[in-house]
Design an enzyme around this catalytic site. Structure first.
Site, PDB file in Angstrom:
ATOM      1  N   CYS A 169     -73.003  47.580 -47.750  1.00  0.00           N
ATOM      2  CA  CYS A 169     -73.000  47.220 -46.327  1.00  0.00           C
ATOM      3  C   CYS A 169     -71.591  47.338 -45.740  1.00  0.00           C
ATOM      4  O   CYS A 169     -71.145  48.451 -45.479  1.00  0.00           O
ATOM      5  CB  CYS A 169     -73.611  45.835 -46.139  1.00  0.00           C
ATOM      6  SG  CYS A 169     -74.343  45.660 -44.499  1.00  0.00           S
TER       7      CYS A 169
ATOM      8  N   HIS B 280     -78.593  46.501 -48.760  1.00  0.00           N
ATOM      9  CA  HIS B 280     -78.146  45.563 -49.800  1.00  0.00           C
ATOM     10  C   HIS B 280     -79.022  45.725 -51.047  1.00  0.00           C
ATOM     11  O   HIS B 280     -80.031  45.038 -51.182  1.00  0.00           O
ATOM     12  CB  HIS B 280     -78.275  44.123 -49.304  1.00  0.00           C
ATOM     13  CG  HIS B 280     -77.293  43.762 -48.255  1.00  0.00           C
ATOM     14  ND1 HIS B 280     -76.090  43.160 -48.526  1.00  0.00           N
ATOM     15  CD2 HIS B 280     -77.337  43.916 -46.913  1.00  0.00           C
ATOM     16  CE1 HIS B 280     -75.431  42.959 -47.400  1.00  0.00           C
ATOM     17  NE2 HIS B 280     -76.159  43.406 -46.407  1.00  0.00           N
TER      18      HIS B 280
ATOM     19  N   GLU C  53     -78.617  44.631 -53.862  1.00  0.00           N
ATOM     20  CA  GLU C  53     -78.573  43.450 -54.741  1.00  0.00           C
ATOM     21  C   GLU C  53     -79.788  42.537 -54.593  1.00  0.00           C
ATOM     22  O   GLU C  53     -80.060  41.739 -55.493  1.00  0.00           O
ATOM     23  CB  GLU C  53     -77.287  42.639 -54.518  1.00  0.00           C
ATOM     24  CG  GLU C  53     -77.166  41.886 -53.193  1.00  0.00           C
ATOM     25  CD  GLU C  53     -76.536  42.707 -52.075  1.00  0.00           C
ATOM     26  OE1 GLU C  53     -76.606  43.946 -52.126  1.00  0.00           O
ATOM     27  OE2 GLU C  53     -75.997  42.104 -51.128  1.00  0.00           O
TER      28      GLU C  53
HETATM   29  N1  GLN Z   1     -70.603  43.193 -40.483  1.00  0.00           N
HETATM   30  C1  GLN Z   1     -71.242  44.422 -40.786  1.00  0.00           C
HETATM   31  C2  GLN Z   1     -72.434  44.682 -39.871  1.00  0.00           C
HETATM   32  O1  GLN Z   1     -72.926  43.794 -39.251  1.00  0.00           O
HETATM   33  C3  GLN Z   1     -71.701  44.432 -42.217  1.00  0.00           C
HETATM   34  C4  GLN Z   1     -72.772  43.439 -42.488  1.00  0.00           C
HETATM   35  C5  GLN Z   1     -72.954  43.170 -43.952  1.00  0.00           C
HETATM   36  O2  GLN Z   1     -72.099  43.512 -44.760  1.00  0.00           O
HETATM   37  N2  GLN Z   1     -74.030  42.502 -44.315  1.00  0.00           N
HETATM   38  O3  GLN Z   1     -72.893  45.796 -39.790  1.00  0.00           O
END
Ligand code: GLN
Length: 551
Positions: free
Chosen positions: A386, A519, A521
């Site tokens: 992310c 994600h 994970e």
């Molecule tokens: N802050 C970034 C976004 O909103 C990444 C979000 C995250 O890492 N979950 O896109």
């Protein structure tokens, strides 16, 4: 449906979630289908608006639910898929009841905690327990219900009252209450007083546990069990020792040796076959004998509370298990890299692999970019999740494509090159539940490279063309820069179904340099590691080439 309710006392952070998940795993090994509900007595509607520093990670479900991290424990241990309704909060229950009241559903009655809130809680549990969560899509035989917090908290009392009534609604033969307690060892003596008090509190609410799980640093002695039995109104056999073991995967084995399944059967009268923990047992027993260690460095901003990265840590562990290595996880605060703290850089340089997880807000982003640059230039295995993916893109634009001032508009709204920007459809004013959330499609649209090789990421996903992973973000790679980035060498191999949204970046010619907007994970399992994490650990242990050849 059989309900096994678990309450906890004395202190939080006892490992109640692991104890419950292990009980579920054991019941599955006896041939039962198991589902789980977590009750969190706070007023937030969900965990989405809570700081990871205060509450640990926000776990994301397929349906986009932003929930307590215990749901992650259930999904991982029980290999099930939960929905946001499996996490009950005071906020959700009250919101539901108040909406009904506004609609006039209560026909002029005075709406009260008892019976309206308590009924709503019971209806909710009964409804959600029936939602199929296992792979075969069938309804569960047993529903585990964990009550968060500790007995005696003001905010959990309404839930305990609802559960007291619930045992009569579903029939006492379908309801079993258990209690997870702490037995501290002081001057070599196992102390039972905290457990006695916890159970006393529970009984004063009209609830009497049938089984008591005692967390302790050492195995409970027979006299300790007997004492708890005498004071807490349970047979001594129903006092279980959940002492520290070599790894958490051994907890189901520990419960099996104490015949937990038979104790549950005696009261709940379900049909059980004798437990077969199969591969799980082999894994739990083998992993303590591995001697090789792999060092991975996690670069984050919430490193003060390791629970903030729980699923990341679990995924690294699952991947290390598949590589038959012990995991040596080193923590680095991203800001320390910006400030050139030697110790932090030493850890990065020494590690065999780097993980940059997700995050929000300015602090530390430049440090993550430095880590991405270091790994790219020094051919060190890197996985960015992310925000860690967005860091890869920004770094590549700045340092390889020479787009000076490239940034994400999350950190610089007037950046000259807004290579990561706010997604057009996202709500700017309401915070709860408004990100791009939950399971979405990623297609490997650009999987082959100039030299004829195939994307490592795609191969790690079993060469599938389409995968489903969970998301939680507000920003994305700006489509205007996509061709320039891709043609410049950072391959944007995975995209959403429209082809507009970038999901996976990979650098050909590098041992392992992968970023994912999603994600991974959240879907890793002890016996089935998440592919991008597996790739990182394979690369870090020098096994990636061999693995890919073996596919
Ligand atoms: N802050 C970034 C976004 O909103 C990444 C979000 C995250 O890492 N979950 O896109």
């Amino acid at each position: 449906m059989k309900y096994i309710v678990v309450t906890g006392g004395v202190v939080s952070g006892l490992g109640k979630g692991v104890t419950i998940s292990s009980m579920g795993r054991l019941l599955q090994a006896c041939g039962l289908r198991v589902t789980a509900i977590k009750i969190d007595p706070y007023l937030n509607v969900d965990a989405g608006t809570m700081s990871p520093f205060e509450h640990g990670e926000v776990f994301v479900l397929d349906d986009g639910g932003e929930t307590d991290l215990d749901l992650g424990n259930y999904e991982r241990f029980l290999n099930i898929h939960l929905s946001q309704d499996h996490n009950i909060t005071t906020g959700k229950i009250y919101r539901h009841v108040i909406l009904k009241e506004r609609r006039g559903d209560y026909l002029g009655k005075t709406v009260q905690v008892v019976p309206h809130i308590t009924n709503e809680i019971q209806d909710w549990i009964e409804r959600v327990a029936k939602i199929p969560t296992s792979e075969d899509g069938k309804e569960a035989d047993v529903c585990l219900v964990e009550v968060g917090g500790t007995v005696g908290d003001i905010e959990s009392s309404v839930f305990l009252e609802a559960l007291r009534q619930f045992q009569f609604r579903v029939g006492t033969e379908n309801f079993l209450l258990s209690f997870v307690s702490l037995v501290p060892v002081i001057s070599e003596e196992q102390k039972t007083k905290p457990t006695q008090h916890g159970v006393k509190d529970l009984r004063s609410l009209g609830l009497s546990p049938s089984i008591i799980f005692c967390r302790s640093t050492e195995e409970l002695s027979e006299p300790t069990k007997q004492k708890i039995s005498d004071f807490c109104h349970v047979p001594a056999n129903n006092v279980l020792s959940v002492h520290d073991v070599k790894n958490i995967y051994q907890v189901p084995l520990l419960l099996e040796t104490q015949n937990l399944h038979q104790l549950l059967q005696a009261q709940l009268k379900f049909d059980l076959k004798s437990p077969d923990l199969g591969n799980w047992k082999t894994m739990a027993n083998n992993m303590s004998s591995w001697t090789d260690t792999v060092q991975i460095c996690l670069i984050g901003k919430y490193t003060g509370l390791q629970d903030s990265y729980l699923s990341i840590i679990k995924s690294l562990r699952h991947a290390a298990i598949a590589c038959e290595h012990k995991l040596d996880l080193q923590w680095v605060e991203a800001t320390d890299l910006e400030n050139n703290v030697d110790e932090a850089w030493d850890k990065v340089k020494k590690a065999q692999g780097i993980i940059v997880p997700g995050g929000f807000g300015n602090r530390g982003f430049e440090g993550k970019i430095l880590a991405a640059q270091y790994c790219r230039e020094n051919k060190k295995p890197y996985l960015g999740v992310c925000l860690g993916f967005q860091a890869v893109v920004v770094e590549y634009c700045r340092n390889v494509l020479n787009l000076e001032g490239a940034n994400s508009t999350e950190f610089d709204e007037s950046a000259k090159h807004q290579v990561v920007f706010f997604m057009p459809e996202i709500d700017k004013t309401t915070m709860g539940g408004t990100m791009r959330l939950g399971s979405r499609v990623t297609k490997f649209t650009h999987p082959t490279f100039d030299d004829g090789s195939i994307s490592i990421t795609k191969q790690l996903y079993g060469n599938k063309d389409v995968i489903h992973e969970r998301h939680r973000h507000r920003y994305e790679v700006n489509p205007e820069y996509v061709d320039q980035i891709h043609e410049g060498g950072l391959k944007l191999v995975g995209r959403d179904e429209t082809g507009e949204r970038m999901e996976v970046a990979e650098l050909p010619g590098h041992p392992y340099y992968v970023g994912a907007q999603y994600h991974p994970e959240f879907k890793s399992r002890p016996l089935a590691p998440s592919p991008p994490f597996h790739g990182l650990l394979l690369a870090a242990t020098g096994k990636l080439d061999g693995y890919l050849k073996s596919l």
